[in-house]
Scaffold this active site. Structure first.
Site, PDB file in Angstrom:
ATOM      1  N   GLU A  31       5.093  -5.926   1.886  1.00 15.71           N
ATOM      2  CA  GLU A  31       4.810  -6.540   0.584  1.00 15.71           C
ATOM      3  C   GLU A  31       4.166  -5.531  -0.379  1.00 15.71           C
ATOM      4  OE1 GLU A  31       2.453  -9.931   1.862  1.00 15.71           O
ATOM      5  OE2 GLU A  31       0.708  -8.651   2.173  1.00 15.71           O
ATOM      6  N   CYS A  54     -16.776   2.078 -27.194  1.00 14.54           N
ATOM      7  CA  CYS A  54     -18.055   2.774 -27.331  1.00 14.54           C
ATOM      8  C   CYS A  54     -18.675   2.967 -25.962  1.00 14.54           C
ATOM      9  CB  CYS A  54     -18.981   1.976 -28.221  1.00 14.54           C
ATOM     10  SG  CYS A  54     -18.236   1.617 -29.801  1.00 14.54           S
ATOM     11  N   GLY A  98       0.786  -1.231   0.000  1.00 18.44           N
ATOM     12  CA  GLY A  98       0.000   0.000   0.000  1.00 18.44           C
ATOM     13  C   GLY A  98       0.815   1.276   0.000  1.00 18.44           C
ATOM     14  N   GLY A 123       3.377  -3.585  -3.912  1.00 19.86           N
ATOM     15  CA  GLY A 123       3.252  -3.964  -5.320  1.00 19.86           C
ATOM     16  C   GLY A 123       3.366  -2.730  -6.192  1.00 19.86           C
ATOM     17  N   ARG A 124       2.337  -1.865  -6.093  1.00 18.20           N
ATOM     18  CA  ARG A 124       2.245  -0.703  -6.967  1.00 18.20           C
ATOM     19  C   ARG A 124       3.506   0.165  -6.939  1.00 18.20           C
ATOM     20  NH1 ARG A 124      -2.552   1.698  -8.806  1.00 18.20           N
ATOM     21  NH2 ARG A 124      -3.712   0.551  -7.218  1.00 18.20           N
TER      22      ARG A 124
HETATM   23  C1  LIG Z   1      -2.727  -5.881  -3.095  1.00 21.50           C
HETATM   24  C2  LIG Z   1      -2.011  -6.331  -1.905  1.00 21.50           C
HETATM   25  C3  LIG Z   1      -0.697  -5.896  -1.661  1.00 21.50           C
HETATM   26  C4  LIG Z   1      -0.003  -4.884  -2.524  1.00 21.50           C
HETATM   27  O1  LIG Z   1      -0.607  -3.635  -2.425  1.00 21.50           O
HETATM   28  P1  LIG Z   1       0.029  -2.370  -3.207  1.00 21.50           P
HETATM   29  O2  LIG Z   1      -0.971  -1.300  -2.971  1.00 21.50           O
HETATM   30  O3  LIG Z   1       0.151  -2.767  -4.624  1.00 21.50           O
HETATM   31  O4  LIG Z   1       1.338  -2.099  -2.579  1.00 21.50           O
HETATM   32  C5  LIG Z   1      -0.039  -6.417  -0.574  1.00 21.50           C
HETATM   33  N1  LIG Z   1      -0.646  -7.308   0.240  1.00 21.50           N
HETATM   34  C6  LIG Z   1      -1.900  -7.730   0.052  1.00 21.50           C
HETATM   35  C7  LIG Z   1      -2.495  -8.717   0.969  1.00 21.50           C
HETATM   36  C8  LIG Z   1      -2.633  -7.259  -1.020  1.00 21.50           C
HETATM   37  O5  LIG Z   1      -3.887  -7.670  -1.204  1.00 21.50           O
END
Ligand SMILES: *Cc1c(COP(=O)(O)O)cnc(C)c1O
Length: 381
Positions: A259, A330, A225, A261-262
């Site tokens: 953890e 569309c 997050g 991601g983004r």
């Molecule tokens: C989606 C998710 C993440 C990654 O979140 P980001 O906003 O992409 O950093 C990490 N842990 C869990 C459990 C998630 O569902």
């Protein structure tokens, strides 16, 4: 918004649009910077870094990230099999609501490092498989997450009653070992907000794990997050401050893990396409681009203007007008950026959307309207 020169020269040579262009050298140096911020001497024994594969599970990106991460977080049987195949030696954490028995079995067969349990029912089903597993209980704590882009309350994780139930089930269980707590509670937060959240998670989790569950060396996974600001592509999450703050917060003997991601992969993907038409309707100018949000759904899901670099053949990039950049679908929802300043654009000119490396292609509804798929380019040198 700037495009790195190696990406720009590659994009100028593209002949077919739309195309996804991944900047692997850029991703590599970003991952290296994140990793060294987390493991710097100031961060002491920094948190372990797992990459959340759901942001972008593309194999070439996973291979670039592998040397800089301690593991990968997967959230489905599909991601589990895919990541295990691409990175046979990576440590994996398996989370997500609604895991099936097949997925739980698969996780044990493929040797996941940690299983993130989401409910007492899931734990009972896991226990009935009667195989060894190392477990984190996913907590859904009532800690405020104001300012978050997404708050992960609702069905994710467990409240304190359900956590107690799980802890009791695990006490003395011969094959299941409780290692700690997992708490992914919000997304889109900056470093100070993430630290505030971490402090509240640790304040609850560490005493619970030590005093109630009797774990001497608990683990706390603080989730992902970390914020990505699509309105300010150059303003990155402050990994150094975050790491230093975590080092100050972490009680001795507690293993922390994150953890994201983004914030790892968003910056190094580009969706590059060309102008099909420019028209003015009721005083509003629309630039119609090849492709659409069925390839890059991010601006629709996030409700933002996707940052972009216009590459008009004439070269002049200074904005001379306002226009809305749309795709070929569309539906009035097929908007990349609304009423934004643009230079003069003609059919055939190229527009490159930035920050399309995470939650972009892989969250998009590719088959809607049956337009051709983009080409994929993995730039590396
Ligand atoms: C989606 C998710 C993440 C990654 O979140 P980001 O906003 O992409 O950093 C990490 N842990 C869990 C459990 C998630 O569902």
């Amino acid at each position: 918004m700037n495009m790195p020169s190696h990406v720009l020269s590659y994009v100028r040579g593209l002949e077919r649009f739309p195309a996804y262009v991944y900047d692997l050298p850029g991703l590599r140096s970003h991952a290296e910077a994140v990793c060294s911020a987390l493991k710097s001497p100031q961060a002491a024994d920094g948190p372990e870094l797992y990459y959340a594969a759901k942001a972008n599970p593309d194999a070439p990106l996973l291979r670039v990230l592998a040397p800089f991460v301690d593991g990968v977080e997967v959230s489905s049987g599909g991601e589990l099999v895919h990541v295990r195949q691409v990175l046979p030696d990576a440590r994996l954490a398996f989370g997500g609501p609604g895991k099936t028995d097949e997925e739980l079995r698969l996780a044990l067969d493929l040797g996941v490092h940690r299983l993130h349990v989401e409910s007492p029912h899931e734990l009972r089903r896991l226990a009935s498989l009667d195989r060894p597993a190392e477990i984190l209980l996913r907590a859904n704590l009532p800690v405020a997450t104001s300012g978050a882009a997404l708050s992960m309350s609702g069905p994710f994780g467990m409240d304190e009653d359900a956590l107690e139930t799980c802890a009791e089930l695990l006490t003395g269980h011969p094959r299941l070992r409780l290692r700690g707590v997992h708490a992914h509670l919000a997304s889109g937060l900056d470093a100070p907000a993430m630290l505030g959240l971490a402090s509240r998670i640790l304040g609850w989790a560490v005493p619970w794990l030590r005093d109630v569950c009797g774990i001497t060396d608990p683990e706390v996974n603080l989730g992902g997050g970390m914020g990505v600001d699509y309105t300010a592509p150059d303003r990155l999450f402050d990994w150094k401050d975050y790491a230093a703050g975590l080092a100050a917060l972490a009680p001795p003997g507690v293993r922390l893990r994150i953890e994201p991601g983004r914030a790892v992969t968003a910056y190094h993907g580009w969706y590059v396409t060309d102008v099909l038409d420019v028209k003015t309707t009721h005083g509003h100018t629309y630039v119609v681009l090849r492709g659409g949000t069925h390839h890059l759904r991010t601006p629709v899901t996030k409700g933002h203007d996707q940052p972009f670099v216009p590459l008009p053949s004439g070269g002049a990039q200074e904005p001379t007008q306002r226009a809305t950049l749309v795709g070929q679908l569309c539906t009035p929802k097929d908007v990349f950026a609304r009423d934004v300043p643009v230079p003069s654009l003609q059919p055939g000119d190229v527009v490159a959307f930035a920050m399309a490396g995470a939650y972009a292609w892989n969250i998009s509804h590719h088959d809607f309207l049956m337009h051709p798929k983009p080409e994929f380019h993995y730039l590396d040198h």
